[in-house]
Design an enzyme around this catalytic site. Structure first.
Site, PDB file in Angstrom:
ATOM      1  N   GLY A  11       0.827  -1.213   0.000  1.00 16.27           N
ATOM      2  CA  GLY A  11       0.000   0.000   0.000  1.00 16.27           C
ATOM      3  C   GLY A  11       0.852   1.250   0.000  1.00 16.27           C
ATOM      4  O   GLY A  11       0.599   2.195   0.742  1.00 16.27           O
ATOM      5  N   SER A  13       1.420   3.322  -2.529  1.00 16.43           N
ATOM      6  CA  SER A  13       1.128   4.280  -3.598  1.00 16.43           C
ATOM      7  C   SER A  13       0.593   5.610  -3.072  1.00 16.43           C
ATOM      8  O   SER A  13       0.573   6.592  -3.801  1.00 16.43           O
ATOM      9  CB  SER A  13       0.113   3.668  -4.566  1.00 16.43           C
ATOM     10  OG  SER A  13      -1.016   3.197  -3.854  1.00 16.43           O
ATOM     11  N   VAL A  63      -2.998  -7.416  -1.893  1.00 13.24           N
ATOM     12  CA  VAL A  63      -2.454  -8.179  -0.762  1.00 13.24           C
ATOM     13  C   VAL A  63      -3.408  -9.267  -0.265  1.00 13.24           C
ATOM     14  O   VAL A  63      -2.971 -10.177   0.448  1.00 13.24           O
ATOM     15  CB  VAL A  63      -2.035  -7.273   0.427  1.00 13.24           C
ATOM     16  CG1 VAL A  63      -0.849  -6.406   0.066  1.00 13.24           C
ATOM     17  CG2 VAL A  63      -3.210  -6.457   0.958  1.00 13.24           C
ATOM     18  N   ASN A  89       1.396  -2.341   5.361  1.00 11.88           N
ATOM     19  CA  ASN A  89       0.694  -1.075   5.554  1.00 11.88           C
ATOM     20  C   ASN A  89      -0.647  -1.015   4.805  1.00 11.88           C
ATOM     21  O   ASN A  89      -1.546  -0.286   5.224  1.00 11.88           O
ATOM     22  CB  ASN A  89       1.612   0.062   5.078  1.00 11.88           C
ATOM     23  CG  ASN A  89       0.864   1.358   4.858  1.00 11.88           C
ATOM     24  OD1 ASN A  89       0.590   2.096   5.799  1.00 11.88           O
ATOM     25  ND2 ASN A  89       0.495   1.639   3.602  1.00 11.88           N
ATOM     26  N   SER A 141      -3.648   0.334  14.340  1.00 11.85           N
ATOM     27  CA  SER A 141      -4.346   1.620  14.512  1.00 11.85           C
ATOM     28  C   SER A 141      -4.687   1.803  15.990  1.00 11.85           C
ATOM     29  O   SER A 141      -4.853   0.813  16.713  1.00 11.85           O
ATOM     30  CB  SER A 141      -5.659   1.595  13.715  1.00 11.85           C
ATOM     31  OG  SER A 141      -6.497   2.662  14.106  1.00 11.85           O
ATOM     32  N   TYR A 154     -13.402  -2.668  11.191  1.00  8.25           N
ATOM     33  CA  TYR A 154     -12.047  -2.101  11.085  1.00  8.25           C
ATOM     34  C   TYR A 154     -11.292  -2.268  12.408  1.00  8.25           C
ATOM     35  O   TYR A 154     -10.137  -2.709  12.434  1.00  8.25           O
ATOM     36  CB  TYR A 154     -12.149  -0.623  10.701  1.00  8.25           C
ATOM     37  CG  TYR A 154     -10.817   0.087  10.530  1.00  8.25           C
ATOM     38  CD1 TYR A 154     -10.089  -0.012   9.347  1.00  8.25           C
ATOM     39  CD2 TYR A 154     -10.291   0.867  11.559  1.00  8.25           C
ATOM     40  CE1 TYR A 154      -8.877   0.640   9.195  1.00  8.25           C
ATOM     41  CE2 TYR A 154      -9.076   1.524  11.423  1.00  8.25           C
ATOM     42  CZ  TYR A 154      -8.379   1.413  10.229  1.00  8.25           C
ATOM     43  OH  TYR A 154      -7.163   2.062  10.090  1.00  8.25           O
ATOM     44  N   ALA A 156     -11.830  -4.420  14.743  1.00 10.44           N
ATOM     45  CA  ALA A 156     -11.570  -5.853  14.998  1.00 10.44           C
ATOM     46  C   ALA A 156     -10.320  -6.330  14.263  1.00 10.44           C
ATOM     47  O   ALA A 156      -9.464  -7.007  14.850  1.00 10.44           O
ATOM     48  CB  ALA A 156     -12.780  -6.684  14.571  1.00 10.44           C
TER      49      ALA A 156
HETATM   50  P1  NAP Z   1      -4.857   5.497   2.168  1.00  4.43           P
HETATM   51  O1  NAP Z   1      -4.334   6.871   1.967  1.00  4.43           O
HETATM   52  O2  NAP Z   1      -6.268   5.200   1.881  1.00  4.43           O
HETATM   53  O3  NAP Z   1      -3.910   4.469   1.363  1.00  4.43           O
HETATM   54  C1  NAP Z   1      -4.207   3.110   1.392  1.00  4.43           C
HETATM   55  C2  NAP Z   1      -3.144   2.350   0.655  1.00  4.43           C
HETATM   56  O4  NAP Z   1      -3.452   0.949   0.760  1.00  4.43           O
HETATM   57  C3  NAP Z   1      -3.082   2.693  -0.820  1.00  4.43           C
HETATM   58  O5  NAP Z   1      -1.745   2.725  -1.235  1.00  4.43           O
HETATM   59  C4  NAP Z   1      -3.821   1.522  -1.480  1.00  4.43           C
HETATM   60  O6  NAP Z   1      -3.320   1.190  -2.774  1.00  4.43           O
HETATM   61  C5  NAP Z   1      -3.453   0.401  -0.543  1.00  4.43           C
HETATM   62  N1  NAP Z   1      -4.369  -0.741  -0.643  1.00  4.43           N
HETATM   63  C6  NAP Z   1      -5.691  -0.785  -0.340  1.00  4.43           C
HETATM   64  N2  NAP Z   1      -6.171  -2.022  -0.599  1.00  4.43           N
HETATM   65  C7  NAP Z   1      -5.139  -2.750  -1.077  1.00  4.43           C
HETATM   66  C8  NAP Z   1      -4.993  -4.087  -1.510  1.00  4.43           C
HETATM   67  N3  NAP Z   1      -6.040  -4.941  -1.528  1.00  4.43           N
HETATM   68  N4  NAP Z   1      -3.771  -4.512  -1.932  1.00  4.43           N
HETATM   69  C9  NAP Z   1      -2.706  -3.672  -1.934  1.00  4.43           C
HETATM   70  N5  NAP Z   1      -2.786  -2.382  -1.546  1.00  4.43           N
HETATM   71  C10 NAP Z   1      -3.990  -1.939  -1.121  1.00  4.43           C
HETATM   72  O7  NAP Z   1      -4.645   5.041   3.691  1.00  4.43           O
HETATM   73  P2  NAP Z   1      -3.569   5.478   4.803  1.00  4.43           P
HETATM   74  O8  NAP Z   1      -4.232   6.418   5.724  1.00  4.43           O
HETATM   75  O9  NAP Z   1      -2.271   5.825   4.188  1.00  4.43           O
HETATM   76  O10 NAP Z   1      -3.480   4.083   5.593  1.00  4.43           O
HETATM   77  C11 NAP Z   1      -2.341   3.235   5.550  1.00  4.43           C
HETATM   78  C12 NAP Z   1      -2.459   2.258   6.714  1.00  4.43           C
HETATM   79  O11 NAP Z   1      -2.488   2.994   7.939  1.00  4.43           O
HETATM   80  C13 NAP Z   1      -3.733   1.431   6.686  1.00  4.43           C
HETATM   81  O12 NAP Z   1      -3.465   0.117   7.119  1.00  4.43           O
HETATM   82  C14 NAP Z   1      -4.618   2.132   7.689  1.00  4.43           C
HETATM   83  O13 NAP Z   1      -5.586   1.286   8.240  1.00  4.43           O
HETATM   84  C15 NAP Z   1      -3.594   2.596   8.707  1.00  4.43           C
HETATM   85  N6  NAP Z   1      -4.043   3.702   9.546  1.00  4.43           N
HETATM   86  C16 NAP Z   1      -4.388   4.902   9.024  1.00  4.43           C
HETATM   87  C17 NAP Z   1      -4.797   5.924   9.863  1.00  4.43           C
HETATM   88  C18 NAP Z   1      -5.190   7.290   9.357  1.00  4.43           C
HETATM   89  O14 NAP Z   1      -5.712   8.088  10.158  1.00  4.43           O
HETATM   90  N7  NAP Z   1      -4.955   7.623   8.096  1.00  4.43           N
HETATM   91  C19 NAP Z   1      -4.873   5.708  11.250  1.00  4.43           C
HETATM   92  C20 NAP Z   1      -4.517   4.461  11.743  1.00  4.43           C
HETATM   93  C21 NAP Z   1      -4.089   3.467  10.892  1.00  4.43           C
HETATM   94  P3  NAP Z   1      -3.994   1.662  -4.181  1.00  4.43           P
HETATM   95  O15 NAP Z   1      -4.374   3.112  -4.017  1.00  4.43           O
HETATM   96  O16 NAP Z   1      -2.870   1.449  -5.154  1.00  4.43           O
HETATM   97  O17 NAP Z   1      -5.152   0.769  -4.426  1.00  4.43           O
END
Ligand code: NAP
Length: 246
Positions: A11, A13, A63, A89, A141, A154, A156
């Site tokens: 993830g 990108s 993934v 991630n 998270s 989420y 869970a």
């Molecule tokens: P984001 O901006 O929505 O980015 C999500 C990333 O995951 C993208 O690169 C997307 O790739 C990739 N992805 C989604 N489904 C996928 C799959 N099936 N296979 C491979 N890649 C996949 O989210 P983010 O905020 O950066 O979150 C990153 C991580 O941090 C996540 O695990 C999220 O739960 C965790 N997190 C985020 C926050 C927050 O507040 N933002 C807080 C706690 C935890 P594509 O775009 O190429 O599809």
């Protein structure tokens, strides 16, 4: 086998994954920039890394699909001869009342957010165990610890990532492999802005003791620490990077 350290970031990108990848590249890692649908973004990140003298490849893989994951890990091993660091991630989020969550919603959340971690860990570990070396960093998270209303599925899976990481850390420690979690608080990415309105985001900033929403760079710095030799004796831990939220 190359002397250059290699990291696979899922993830990568957008958002947190993109920042982690760039930070690891600055630390001297060759990186695999995994994406699922955002090909153009992934290519742009690789370009930025190369402009700063770094190296890597983009790789498309869902993934939740074990065959695709195995293909990505084999590709990385073919390019670098090894994988030093895996950052799990990739993730999705969804806001829904618990009573409205469908079986499909539940299964998708499980297969991407937790199944993805299972797939990537199981695929990479034989290579790490053979070398008796490696570091796995799983992105959980705060909601995995404290639970979020309207995000039961989420929360869970994010709690599941913590359990998986603690157990796996014990199992692979004899092979000198570490497994740790980062539990981000509210971080300014597409995930946050797509799911929550401005008022809610502003409330979350107010509820954060350090008084702001985090940045992807905040998480990237923590990941770089856990990926480095300074964290060699740290395993089975959950590092909260949440401005004091939890
Ligand atoms: P984001 O901006 O929505 O980015 C999500 C990333 O995951 C993208 O690169 C997307 O790739 C990739 N992805 C989604 N489904 C996928 C799959 N099936 N296979 C491979 N890649 C996949 O989210 P983010 O905020 O950066 O979150 C990153 C991580 O941090 C996540 O695990 C999220 O739960 C965790 N997190 C985020 C926050 C927050 O507040 N933002 C807080 C706690 C935890 P594509 O775009 O190429 O599809």
């Amino acid at each position: 086998m190359s002397n250059i350290k290699c990291a696979v970031v899922t993830g990568a990108s957008r958002g947190i994954g993109a920042a982690i990848t760039k930070e690891l590249a600055l630390c001297g890692f060759s990186v695999i920039i995994n994406y699922n649908s955002s090909k153009h973004n992934a290519e742009k990140i690789l370009e930025d890394i190369q402009k700063n003298g770094g190296t890597g490849y983009t790789y498309k893989c869902d993934v939740s699909d074990r065959t695709e994951v195995d293909g990505m890990i084999e590709f990385a091993v073919k390019q670098f001869g090894k994988i030093d660091v895996l950052v799990n991630n990739a993730g999705i989020a969804q806001q829904k009342l618990f009573t409205d969550i469908t079986a499909d919603d539940w299964n998708k959340m499980l297969s991407v957010n937790l199944g993805g971690v299972f797939n990537c860990c199981q695929s990479v570990l034989p290579y790490m165990i053979r070398r008796k070396s490696g570091k796995i960093i799983n992105i959980s998270s705060v909601w995995g610890s404290v639970g979020a209303s309207c995000e039961v599925h989420y929360s869970a899976v994010k709690a599941g990532i913590i359990g998986l990481s603690k157990a796996l850390a014990k199992e692979v420690a004899p092979s000198h492999i570490t497994v740790n979690c980062i539990a981000p608080g509210c971080i300014m990415t597409d995930m946050l802005t797509n799911e929550l309105d401005e008022e809610t985001i502003s409330q979350l900033a107010d509820e954060t003791p350090l008084g702001r929403i985090g940045t992807p760079k905040d998480i990237a710095k923590a990941a770089a620490f856990l990926a480095g030799s300074g964290a060699d004796f740290i395993t089975g831990q959950v590092l909260g990077v949440d401005g004091g939220f939890c």
